[in-house]
Scaffold this motif. Structure first.
Motif, short mmCIF file in Angstrom:
data_model
loop_
_atom_site.label_atom_id
_atom_site.label_comp_id
_atom_site.label_asym_id
_atom_site.label_seq_id
_atom_site.Cartn_x
_atom_site.Cartn_y
_atom_site.Cartn_z
N GLU A 51 -9.13 1.99 -7.95
CA GLU A 51 -10.39 1.95 -8.69
C GLU A 51 -10.65 3.31 -9.33
OE1 GLU A 51 -14.02 0.00 -6.78
OE2 GLU A 51 -14.48 2.14 -6.63
N ILE A 78 -12.01 -1.67 -11.07
CA ILE A 78 -10.73 -1.96 -10.44
C ILE A 78 -9.67 -1.96 -11.54
CG2 ILE A 78 -9.34 -3.69 -9.24
CD1 ILE A 78 -11.87 -4.54 -7.75
N VAL A 122 -5.89 -1.68 -3.62
CA VAL A 122 -6.78 -1.72 -4.78
C VAL A 122 -6.95 -0.29 -5.29
CG1 VAL A 122 -9.12 -2.21 -5.59
CG2 VAL A 122 -8.01 -3.77 -3.98
N CYS A 142 0.83 -1.21 0.00
CA CYS A 142 0.00 0.00 0.00
C CYS A 142 0.87 1.26 0.00
CB CYS A 142 -0.94 0.01 1.20
SG CYS A 142 -2.09 -1.38 1.22
N MET A 189 -6.83 -8.47 -1.49
CA MET A 189 -6.42 -7.84 -2.75
C MET A 189 -5.60 -6.56 -2.57
SD MET A 189 -10.08 -8.12 -4.71
CE MET A 189 -9.56 -7.10 -6.08
N ILE A 190 -5.62 -5.98 -1.38
CA ILE A 190 -5.07 -4.63 -1.23
C ILE A 190 -3.59 -4.57 -1.57
CG2 ILE A 190 -6.78 -3.82 0.42
CD1 ILE A 190 -4.47 -4.18 2.49
N TYR A 228 -12.09 -6.57 -0.22
CA TYR A 228 -10.74 -6.27 -0.68
C TYR A 228 -9.62 -6.80 0.22
CZ TYR A 228 -13.34 -2.88 -3.46
OH TYR A 228 -14.23 -2.27 -4.30
N SER A 269 -4.60 -4.16 -8.50
CA SER A 269 -4.61 -4.56 -7.10
C SER A 269 -3.32 -5.33 -6.82
CB SER A 269 -5.83 -5.42 -6.78
OG SER A 269 -5.79 -6.63 -7.48
#
Length: 80
Positions: A55, A60, A53, A14, A50-51, A47, A63
């Motif tokens: 969008e 999306i 993510v 992230c 998947m993070i 999510y 990810s």
């Protein structure tokens, strides 16, 4: 253009994705809307694995491992 960025604390992918978004923000008229999935049960469920993510317009774009060049091309295409 708003870019929704689903994230969470203590997520190294992230941090990398946010850095990429901030780089792109210098060149394109984008607004990063950051959403911590741990603050919303629905987001966590949707999510969690998947993070990060990213969008745009409800779609999306990327990810997990976010790629600067792929994301930049998508932003360019959405701005045209």
């Amino acid at each position: 253009m708003d870019i929704v960025f689903y994230t969470r604390k203590k997520c190294s992918l992230c941090v990398d994705a946010k850095n990429i978004l901030e780089i792109l923000q210098n060149d394109y008229p984008i607004n990063i809307v950051e959403k911590d999935i741990d603050t919303n049960e629905e987001w966590t469920e949707k999510y969690g694995l998947m993070i990060p993510v990213i969008e745009i317009d409800g779609e999306i774009i990327q990810s997990g491992l976010v790629d600067l060049f792929v994301l930049e091309e998508k932003i360019k295409s959405k701005l045209l």
